[in-house]
Design an enzyme around this catalytic site. Structure first.
Site, PDB file in Angstrom:
ATOM      1  N   SER A   1      30.038  21.889 -29.639  1.00  0.00           N
ATOM      2  CA  SER A   1      29.997  22.324 -31.038  1.00  0.00           C
ATOM      3  C   SER A   1      30.723  21.355 -31.963  1.00  0.00           C
ATOM      4  O   SER A   1      30.300  20.223 -32.121  1.00  0.00           O
ATOM      5  CB  SER A   1      30.575  23.743 -31.118  1.00  0.00           C
TER       6      SER A   1
ATOM      7  N   ASP B   1      25.049  25.175 -35.574  1.00  0.00           N
ATOM      8  CA  ASP B   1      25.058  26.624 -35.818  1.00  0.00           C
ATOM      9  C   ASP B   1      25.828  26.963 -37.086  1.00  0.00           C
ATOM     10  O   ASP B   1      25.572  27.967 -37.725  1.00  0.00           O
ATOM     11  CB  ASP B   1      25.573  27.426 -34.609  1.00  0.00           C
TER      12      ASP B   1
HETATM   13 MG    MG Z   1      28.888  24.962 -33.566  1.00  0.00          MG
END
Ligand code: MG
Length: 452
Positions: free
Chosen positions: A97, A246
């Site tokens: 991430s 995200d």
């Molecule tokens: Mg992320």
């Protein structure tokens, strides 16, 4: 207590994430998610260790008797969307991430597209620790085929396009500066917005696991180039994602940073204008989210801090939107994963009607103040628990995660032990900055006394 699983997957540097570790953990996940004959998707982000760990994960999954569909380099939300599209039993994404480039992680998703939490991860760890039983490993004639699927990003983009007013965007042709963080969104977002007729200028769109452009977390301090570019180029907005796409933050047309909780609040407003229903967020999210839900006549549900808990609660209550304060929004029509493409597309659609600064000005306004105090790991949970007992008479306590106290003047404070670091975090919100600072400081003193 889980040894390797954090709030969202098993995360670490390469001393932990060796190919041996990854292979064995993926075999354990394969068995946990149904074992022989199941289809598992496998994807990765742009990190330098991605290809090496992908090979190990593939071997592990095949050894559990799973058939594996390899999606290649994909944003995390694309993987979650693909789980539902392919009716897969689950997915493994090799991504850390927003962490620094020397980190990586195994992120596991179930057949509902919901990320595996620490608690469910413990079940996988048990299989890992005991050693996957030979009987549950594929014999020579049980090894399943391996598939390559190259168009997951295009599928995801098409689903998002179907959920927005593309003709409005094509008429208005907004000018966008996109900062893809050298991450996975580089292969999706520039093309996506160009195909909608937007004028697109890119920063850090080349995928590079060294993250040469900027650190992959989209904080205000990390996106200075984007902040300057939006104003300089006279763009309608700037958009910055994290490394796996995200999370997303924005810059308004005046060059001002729009923090993640504002993006979540705007997304919530947009979602509830289209369809009414329950809203889910964590106990540490701004009351602006509650205000918007109440105004729309919709019920609020609170959950623990961490993306898997938001998704689980959303599935349980049939929520129409959910999210967290750092700029992750879940749109269940696409998947139960936080989706930075869908969020960006919905906000771009909205700015075709009015400027982003106006949209943000129309949101309920709160101020916050936060800090963290170092605390030994063996003391942090006990200190927060002892504080919970002492605060009964101070206001309305909520103990879903740490202890949150809501006061009659609509201010609140949350004190919680960090799940990943040796800190106690204190976060206060109020109607003015002074009140938020004051509240935070008074709880710093209380926590200091509790730590001793
Ligand atoms: Mg992320």
């Amino acid at each position: 207590m889980a040894k390797y699983f954090g709030t969202n997957g098993a995360r670490g540097k390469l001393d932990l994430l060796t190919p041996e570790f990854v292979s064995r953990m993926c075999t354990a996940f394969g068995i946990w998610s149904g074992g022989k004959g199941n289809n598992i998707l496998l994807a990765r982000d742009t990190r330098t260790s991605g290809e090496m760990l992908e090979g190990a994960a593939l071997a592990g999954l095949l050894s559990a008797g799973c058939s594996v569909t390899m999606l290649g380099i994909c944003p995390s939300p694309t993987v979650e969307f693909s789980v539902l599209k392919h009716k897969a039993s689950g997915a493994v994404t090799i991504t850390a991430s927003h962490n620094p480039p020397d980190w990586n992680a195994l992120k596991f998703v179930d057949s509902r597209s919901i990320a595996v939490s620490r608690e469910r991860g413990e079940e996988i760890e048990k299989i890992f620790e005991a050693g996957p039983p030979q009987a549950q490993r594929a014999q020579w004639n049980e090894i399943q085929p391996l598939h390559h699927y190259a168009t997951a990003c295009a599928d995801h983009a098409a689903a998002v396009k179907a959920a927005i007013d593309t003709s409005l965007i094509k008429r208005r042709k907004p000018k966008l500066v996109l900062d893809c963080a050298n991450g996975t969104m580089g292969q999706v977002c520039p093309q996506f917005f160009k195909s909608l007729g937007c004028e697109v200028i890119t920063l850090n769109a080349q995928m590079d696991g060294h993250f040469p452009g900027r650190p992959s977390e989209p904080t205000e301090a990390n996106i200075g180039e984007l902040l300057a570019s939006v104003k300089e180029l006279g763009a309608d907005t700037g958009i910055a994602w994290d490394g796996d796409g995200d999370r997303v933050v924005f810059v308004d047309e005046t060059g001002k940073f729009v923090i993640g909780d504002k993006i979540f609040a705007l997304s919530e407003k947009i979602a509830l204008a289209q369809k009414k229903g329950p809203v889910v967020t964590t106990v540490s999210t701004t009351n602006a989210i509650r205000d918007i839900a109440e105004k729309a006549g919709c019920k609020m549900h609170y959950c623990r801090i961490g993306a898997p808990y938001i998704s689980e609660e959303m599935a349980r209550v049939g929520a129409v939107v959910g999210g967290e304060e750092v700029g992750g929004v879940v749109w269940p029509s696409i998947s139960y994963g936080k989706d930075g493409l869908m969020t960006a597309a919905k906000i771009v659609e909205a700015i075709c009607r009015q400027p982003l600064s106006n949209l943000v000005a129309g949101l309920p306004s709160y101020f916050n103040s936060k800090t963290k105090l170092p605390c030994a790991p063996e003391r942090k949970y006990g200190a927060v628990a002892s504080l919970a007992g002492k605060l009964q008479d101070k206001g309305k306590p909520t103990t879903i995660d740490g202890v949150r106290i809501d006061f009659p003047d609509d201010s609140w404070v949350i004190v919680r032990a960090s799940g990943t670091e040796n800190y106690i975090r204190i976060f206060a919100e109020a109607k003015s900055q002074e009140k938020a600072n004051e509240l935070m400081q008074s709880y710093v003193r209380m926590v200091d006394a509790a730590i001793g």
